[in-house]
Design a protein around this motif. Sequence first.
Motif, PDB file in Angstrom:
ATOM      1  N   PRO A  19       0.830  -1.206   0.000  1.00  0.00           N
ATOM      2  CA  PRO A  19       0.000   0.000   0.000  1.00  0.00           C
ATOM      3  C   PRO A  19       0.867   1.260   0.000  1.00  0.00           C
ATOM      4  N   SER A  22      -0.442   4.625   4.864  1.00  0.00           N
ATOM      5  CA  SER A  22      -0.502   3.839   6.104  1.00  0.00           C
ATOM      6  C   SER A  22      -1.853   3.145   6.227  1.00  0.00           C
ATOM      7  N   ASN A  23      -1.852   2.012   6.914  1.00  0.00           N
ATOM      8  CA  ASN A  23      -3.043   1.192   7.064  1.00  0.00           C
ATOM      9  C   ASN A  23      -3.007   0.548   8.447  1.00  0.00           C
ATOM     10  N   SER A  29       3.784   0.436   4.511  1.00  0.00           N
ATOM     11  CA  SER A  29       3.313   1.350   3.473  1.00  0.00           C
ATOM     12  C   SER A  29       4.497   2.151   2.940  1.00  0.00           C
ATOM     13  N   GLY A  73      -1.685   1.628  -4.271  1.00  0.00           N
ATOM     14  CA  GLY A  73      -0.587   0.762  -3.899  1.00  0.00           C
ATOM     15  C   GLY A  73      -0.092  -0.032  -5.097  1.00  0.00           C
TER      16      GLY A  73
END
Length: 227
Positions: A19, A22-23, A29, A73
């Motif tokens: 990605p 950020s997740n 990420s 991503g």
Amino acid sequence: MISSKEQLEKAALRYGLLPFFSNKIPGFSVEEMAAPGMLFGEGRDDYGCWEWKGPVIREQTTAYGKFFRKKAGFVSLDLYPDFINYRRHAYPVDQESTEAMILDTIREHEGLTSTELKRIIFGTEQKPRTLKCLADCAKPKRQSLESPLQRLQMGGRLLIADFEYKHTAQGNRYGWGVALYSTPEIWFGKSIADIRRSPEESFNLLVDKLQRLLPGADRKLIEHIVS
């Protein structure tokens, strides 16, 4: 830490699915891997991860698009067939939907920018011969194109093949890049979707790959990323 176009591409290839922002998995990420000041290039328009994504895309070693919960991503080319195999099963396209109309339009033109797509759908330009007249179905609203475009990317039907920019009379680039949409088959070739695994097998392969690279991450979070 990512501080060059080559390092951005290397990170995308290492993880296979990466990605951009950020997740729920900390540190996983481009945003968090970027060296200080290198995510957007501190106000300059000629470097930084945000600008390097275009050159990385053109290498055709990765696919790029809004693949992760409608956020951008990369997916490496070696994993992309499994990604397509699972996602097309998980996100089917209704043939009478706006998504189907958009997909047919892009296929007919072998790629379109978002600006060109809007001009064709909402303007006076002749519609692709493979499409039914828009009078046969509800004409989408201008603000409604973004969501179906996101769903088509999430579903492995579309990707972003490049970004096109405006230039001044002196030839200097300015503004944000406009996404050029294509299909995996147009961009990488028809064989990209050829695979002999079930969608479930492809899903597990992708999850297992990330689990090995992210041993501290909860498997449920990885499954959330992949799905």
